[in-house]
Write a protein that holds these residues in place. Structure first.
Motif, PDB file in Angstrom:
ATOM      1  N   LEU B  23      16.872 -43.111  21.188  1.00 22.56           N
ATOM      2  CA  LEU B  23      16.994 -42.769  19.765  1.00 22.56           C
ATOM      3  C   LEU B  23      18.387 -42.204  19.561  1.00 22.56           C
ATOM      4  N   GLN B  24      18.998 -42.539  18.421  1.00 23.67           N
ATOM      5  CA  GLN B  24      20.366 -42.078  18.177  1.00 23.67           C
ATOM      6  C   GLN B  24      20.500 -41.499  16.785  1.00 23.67           C
ATOM      7  N   GLY B  25      21.476 -40.626  16.671  1.00 19.63           N
ATOM      8  CA  GLY B  25      21.816 -40.053  15.371  1.00 19.63           C
ATOM      9  C   GLY B  25      23.188 -39.433  15.477  1.00 19.63           C
ATOM     10  N   SER B  26      23.623 -38.768  14.424  1.00 22.08           N
ATOM     11  CA  SER B  26      24.916 -38.089  14.478  1.00 22.08           C
ATOM     12  C   SER B  26      24.886 -36.860  13.596  1.00 22.08           C
ATOM     13  N   GLY B 139      12.212 -32.085  30.395  1.00 25.72           N
ATOM     14  CA  GLY B 139      11.375 -32.954  31.223  1.00 25.72           C
ATOM     15  C   GLY B 139      12.160 -34.202  31.569  1.00 25.72           C
ATOM     16  N   ALA B 140      11.573 -35.349  31.241  1.00 30.83           N
ATOM     17  CA  ALA B 140      12.249 -36.613  31.542  1.00 30.83           C
ATOM     18  C   ALA B 140      13.246 -36.997  30.459  1.00 30.83           C
ATOM     19  N   MET B 141      13.251 -36.277  29.365  1.00 32.69           N
ATOM     20  CA  MET B 141      14.138 -36.644  28.245  1.00 32.69           C
ATOM     21  C   MET B 141      15.520 -36.042  28.456  1.00 32.69           C
ATOM     22  N   LYS B 142      16.509 -36.829  28.065  1.00 36.04           N
ATOM     23  CA  LYS B 142      17.887 -36.362  28.160  1.00 36.04           C
ATOM     24  C   LYS B 142      18.487 -36.418  26.766  1.00 36.04           C
ATOM     25  N   ILE B 143      19.128 -35.335  26.379  1.00 41.42           N
ATOM     26  CA  ILE B 143      19.764 -35.283  25.057  1.00 41.42           C
ATOM     27  C   ILE B 143      21.252 -35.086  25.273  1.00 41.42           C
ATOM     28  N   MET B 186       9.113 -38.941  22.466  1.00 39.96           N
ATOM     29  CA  MET B 186      10.464 -38.837  21.931  1.00 39.96           C
ATOM     30  C   MET B 186      10.407 -38.607  20.419  1.00 39.96           C
ATOM     31  N   ARG B 187       9.501 -39.292  19.759  1.00 36.63           N
ATOM     32  CA  ARG B 187       9.388 -39.116  18.304  1.00 36.63           C
ATOM     33  C   ARG B 187       9.011 -37.692  17.972  1.00 36.63           C
TER      34      ARG B 187
END
Lengths: 308, 214
Positions: B23-26, B139-143, B186-187
């Motif tokens: 997922l992407q944003g800015s 956890g398994a998510m990377k930001i 992720m959502r």
């Protein structure tokens, strides 16, 4: 995508880092430091105290001029310690030299097969006192580039694996650049199959036994291609040294003890470097030698019994 | 010295296919601190890492079809670390209700001779850029919150120019194929970042071609 941060290695610019792993011994004003984990060097050799084998070391048995080394200028100590520390801590550099022979001139006697010749070598090594330590495998796959302009020779990419470094693989172009990568490089080559075709019939494998004799590692392998034996490889590794020029004579003498007089000259991969024999050797040199051996055996018409 | 186990090699087709869920944003520069503050609260309890990376994008033009793209990345803050080579496949056109972009991903660590090796393979560099920013984990998510800069002189990473007045925010997970529950997690995480940043599924193939190109 961010490269994963790894803990930085030791800072070699800090003088105290050079002495990490060393403990002062004795009370002299000159710092006589010895490594905590003693390397396996010849006893009595003065360089043992510094953890480094020097080309100028006297032969074993002669009186070691240890005092003269201790009185050498401090900067020389610092340089030697930093070299030792970099060898100890630099995970990228292996503290070994691997000398791979080309197909050894072991005459395959009448009625003897490749396997029987290998068994003879094993027996000689065991009589010498070498201890068997498992097995090894080196393999090489060939990929053709499909997008070459007509008229130009097809570019061949070799992907090699070595059981000594099971998590790595190496990509090489003969006479060109090489790269060390992790095991996922094989998965990437599958994704690249429309650009690089795997010549499955050209896969070469070398499997055999691994022997340990003091500071030497000896691997005697049978080279096979498409399940037929093509020859015998012998790899001799002198573990304490990284510089071929410092240990070639010793290694050659050791090889003569079980191979007899049919010991080849220094592999060309060492002589081809700009610094010649005194450039440190690494895993790339080993795999380059295996590649030369495999290519030589591929070209042979009669499998197994030919000499060089 | 123990002999390492001889493994069956090499890897053939049928290995675990890793997928990247993205997922992407800015956010504008002035909103960065608020976002970092919220991420510090939501993410794993560790000091957030900063990074400065140099990425080169290589193309291999075949006889037909789209060129094959590889991304080679190295750390400018840890110059001795290995290079990171990445292949990203086409986004999966599957369930449109899936919340994240899903594409095949192959990551390879490589030695420092990677650029020369890729050139010898026939790859040519298309563009390069410098990315610096912060990385968080949950956890398994990377930001990853990063600022992208264009390199003005090829190969010179000191001389760069910022591409925009905003930071790119990417939420990603690497998981074996078939684990679609990842996109739900992720959502849910992305919901907690609203309204500071809206993370969405953005299909790169629908973007205008190479906005960072020459």
């Amino acid at each position: 995508m961010v490269s994963s941060s790894s803990s930085p290695g030791p800072d070699h610019t800090r003088p105290e880092a050079h002495l990490a792993g060393f403990a002062p011994v004795g009370g002299s004003s000159e710092r006589d430091v010895r490594p905590r984990s003693c390397p396996r060097f010849a006893p009595g050799c003065p360089c043992s105290s510094l953890g480094l084998r020097l080309a100028s070391c006297p032969p074993a048995g002669s009186a070691p001029p240890a005092a003269s080394l201790l009185r050498s200028p401090p900067l020389l100590h610092l340089w030697i310690f930093s070299l030792w520390a970099s060898l100890l801590f630099d995970r990228r550099r292996s503290c070994t030299i691997r000398v791979v022979l080309s197909v050894c001139q072991v005459p395959v006697s009448e009625g003897k097969s490749v396997q029987q010749t290998v068994d003879v070598l094993h027996k000689k090594l065991e009589q010498l006192g070498a201890v068997k330590q498992g097995s090894f495998c080196v393999d090489c796959e060939t990929y053709h580039a499909t997008g070459n302009v007509s008229g130009q020779p097809t570019k061949l990419l070799y992907v090699m694996h070595n059981s000594e470094t099971p998590l790595s693989c190496m990509g090489l172009f003969e006479g060109g650049p090489c790269m060390i990568a992790d095991a996922n490089f094989d998965v990437l080559m599958i994704k690249l199959k429309s650009h690089f075709q795997n010549a499955k019939g050209h896969k070469v494998e070398c499997r055999g036994s691994r022997y340990r004799y003091c500071d030497f590692l000896i691997k005697v392998g049978t080279v096979t291609m498409s399940s037929s034996a093509r020859g015998i490889s012998v790899e001799v590794e002198y573990c304490p040294c990284v510089v071929p020029g410092d240990c070639w004579n010793l290694t050659k003498e050791f090889m003569q003890s079980f191979l007899g007089p049919s010991v080849p000259e220094l592999p060309s991969v060492f002589a081809a470097k700009p610094e010649g024999l005194f450039a440190p050797s690494d895993g790339v040199d080993t795999m380059t030698q295996y590649l030369e051996l495999f290519n030589k055996l591929r070209k042979q018409q009669v499998p197994g019994s030919n000499v060089r | 010295m123990e002999a390492p186990q001889v493994t069956v090699m090499p890897v053939t087709g049928g290995t675990i296919n890793m997928m990247e869920y993205l997922l992407q944003g800015s956010v504008f520069d002035q909103a960065l601190e608020s976002l970092l503050h919220r991420l510090r609260g939501l993410c794993d309890n560790m000091e957030p890492e900063t990074f400065t990376d140099h990425e080169l994008v290589y193309l291999l033009k075949g006889q037909q079809g789209n060129p094959f793209i590889l991304r080679a990345r190295r750390s400018l803050s840890h110059p001795t670390s290995p290079w990171h080579l990445r292949y990203l496949g086409q986004p999966e056109v599957g369930d449109k209700s899936r919340h994240a972009l899903v594409r095949n991903c192959v990551d390879v660590a490589a030695s420092h001779s990677l650029p020369e090796f890729l050139n010898e393979m026939g790859f040519r560099m298309d563009h390069e850029f410098v990315a610096n920013g912060h990385i968080f984990r949950k956890g398994a998510m990377k930001i990853v919150v990063s600022k992208l800069s264009r390199i003005l002189v090829p190969g010179n990473t000191e001389n760069t120019e910022r591409l925009s007045l905003s930071f790119l925010v990417e939420l990603s997970v690497l998981a074996p194929a078939g684990q679609d529950t990842m996109s739900e997690d992720m959502r849910s995480f992305a919901e907690q970042l609203k309204p500071l940043v809206h993370l969405e599924k953005i299909d790169p193939s629908k973007q205008s071609a190479s906005f960072m190109g020459t």
